[in-house]
Each structure stands twice: as structure tokens, then as C-alpha cells.
Design a protein around this motif. Structure first.
Motif, PDB file in Angstrom:
ATOM      1  N   SER A   4       2.626   0.672   2.587  1.00  0.00           N
ATOM      2  CA  SER A   4       3.513  -0.438   2.918  1.00  0.00           C
ATOM      3  C   SER A   4       3.342  -0.879   4.359  1.00  0.00           C
ATOM      4  CB  SER A   4       4.977  -0.045   2.704  1.00  0.00           C
ATOM      5  OG  SER A   4       5.249   0.114   1.345  1.00  0.00           O
ATOM      6  N   ALA A   5       3.148   0.080   5.261  1.00  0.00           N
ATOM      7  CA  ALA A   5       3.070  -0.246   6.686  1.00  0.00           C
ATOM      8  C   ALA A   5       1.846  -1.094   7.005  1.00  0.00           C
ATOM      9  CB  ALA A   5       3.065   1.032   7.518  1.00  0.00           C
ATOM     10  N   SER A   6       0.801  -0.972   6.197  1.00  0.00           N
ATOM     11  CA  SER A   6      -0.411  -1.741   6.473  1.00  0.00           C
ATOM     12  C   SER A   6      -0.325  -3.168   5.906  1.00  0.00           C
ATOM     13  CB  SER A   6      -1.635  -1.027   5.901  1.00  0.00           C
ATOM     14  OG  SER A   6      -1.559  -0.970   4.495  1.00  0.00           O
ATOM     15  N   LEU A   7       0.682  -3.424   5.093  1.00  0.00           N
ATOM     16  CA  LEU A   7       0.865  -4.754   4.508  1.00  0.00           C
ATOM     17  C   LEU A   7       1.749  -5.614   5.394  1.00  0.00           C
ATOM     18  CD1 LEU A   7       1.675  -3.759   0.813  1.00  0.00           C
ATOM     19  CD2 LEU A   7      -0.482  -4.687   1.682  1.00  0.00           C
ATOM     20  N   PRO A   8       1.525  -6.911   5.394  1.00  0.00           N
ATOM     21  CA  PRO A   8       2.479  -7.792   6.079  1.00  0.00           C
ATOM     22  C   PRO A   8       3.856  -7.621   5.452  1.00  0.00           C
ATOM     23  CG  PRO A   8       0.487  -8.991   5.469  1.00  0.00           C
ATOM     24  CD  PRO A   8       0.400  -7.643   4.812  1.00  0.00           C
ATOM     25  N   ILE A   9       4.889  -7.793   6.240  1.00  0.00           N
ATOM     26  CA  ILE A   9       6.262  -7.547   5.783  1.00  0.00           C
ATOM     27  C   ILE A   9       6.616  -8.336   4.530  1.00  0.00           C
ATOM     28  CG2 ILE A   9       7.350  -9.262   7.276  1.00  0.00           C
ATOM     29  CD1 ILE A   9       9.004  -6.030   7.024  1.00  0.00           C
TER      30      ILE A   9
END
Length: 122
Positions: free
Chosen positions: A82-87
Motif C-alpha cells: 500500500s505504501a508504494s501506491l499513490p494514496i
């Protein structure tokens, strides 16, 4: 690891955390003053958190995660996927997880349609 190296690593992690928190706040259209009031801290303290200049207490991070509708691991980097994806993409993915298999398949087809349409315009 030296103390100086550990301090530098801490600064980098605080900056990443602050960036994720700021991005989530902005994505939801919240103002710093609103979030600071929710946390019962001065707005300047929130500014310092978002700039990586202030540590975040565990209870503050838990409350922010709840407010921003993200798991705590998203902000700490523990949830690397999740952290590597845009919000906005991470938010869509969590929302899609609640859909039925049929609806997720339809959502996938719609995403493919949008991608093809975008390529055709380019």
C-alpha cells in the motif's frame, strides 16, 4: 550502525511518514487546522509532523490512520504494497476489496477500458 547513521535513518523515516500523512490529508481535502483540532494539538505541531520535524505519538498515529481511513502500516511503511501506491490508488484498492468477485471483475474491465482510452488519446 553509528549513532549518527541511526539519527539520519530516523530523520528519513520521519520525513517519509510526514509525507504520507500530508498526502492523505490533502487527498481527503482536510485542512491542517481541522486535523490539529481532531488530534487536540496545535496546528504548528501538525505542520512539524508533516515536515518530519516532530515525532508522532502512537495514539496520534492511530487517530490519524482512523481519520484518513488508512491502516497504520500504510503510514509507517510496514504495508509496503500500500505504501508504494499513490494514496488514491490505495484507497480504491481497499474499497474494491469489499466488492463481490463479479463487481471486482467488472471494475477490472472498466480499468482496462480507461487505460486503453488513455493510450488512444496519447
Amino acid at each position: 550502525m553509528t549513532d549518527r547513521s541511526a539519527d539520519n535513518d530516523d530523520e528519513i523515516e520521519r520525513q517519509k511518514l510526514g509525507d504520507r500523512l500530508k498526502e492523505a490529508r490533502k487527498y481527503l481535502g482536510l485542512k491542517q487546522e481541522e486535523v490539529a483540532t481532531y488530534l487536540k494539538i496545535p496546528r504548528t505541531a501538525l505542520t512539524d509532523i508533516e515536515n518530519g520535524q516532530r515525532r508522532v505519538e502512537a495514539i496520534e498515529l492511530t487517530r490519524l490512520a482512523k481519520l484518513y481511513r488508512q491502516p497504520v502500516g500504510f503510514f509507517t511503511g510496514e504495508d509496503e504494497a500500500s505504501a508504494s501506491l499513490p494514496i488514491d490508488v490505495a484507497h480504491l484498492a481497499r474499497r474494491a476489496a469489499d466488492l463481490s468477485k463479479t463487481d471486482r471483475d467488472e471494475l477490472g474491465r472498466f480499468a482496462e477500458y480507461l487505460r486503453a482510452r488513455s493510450k488512444a488519446k496519447a
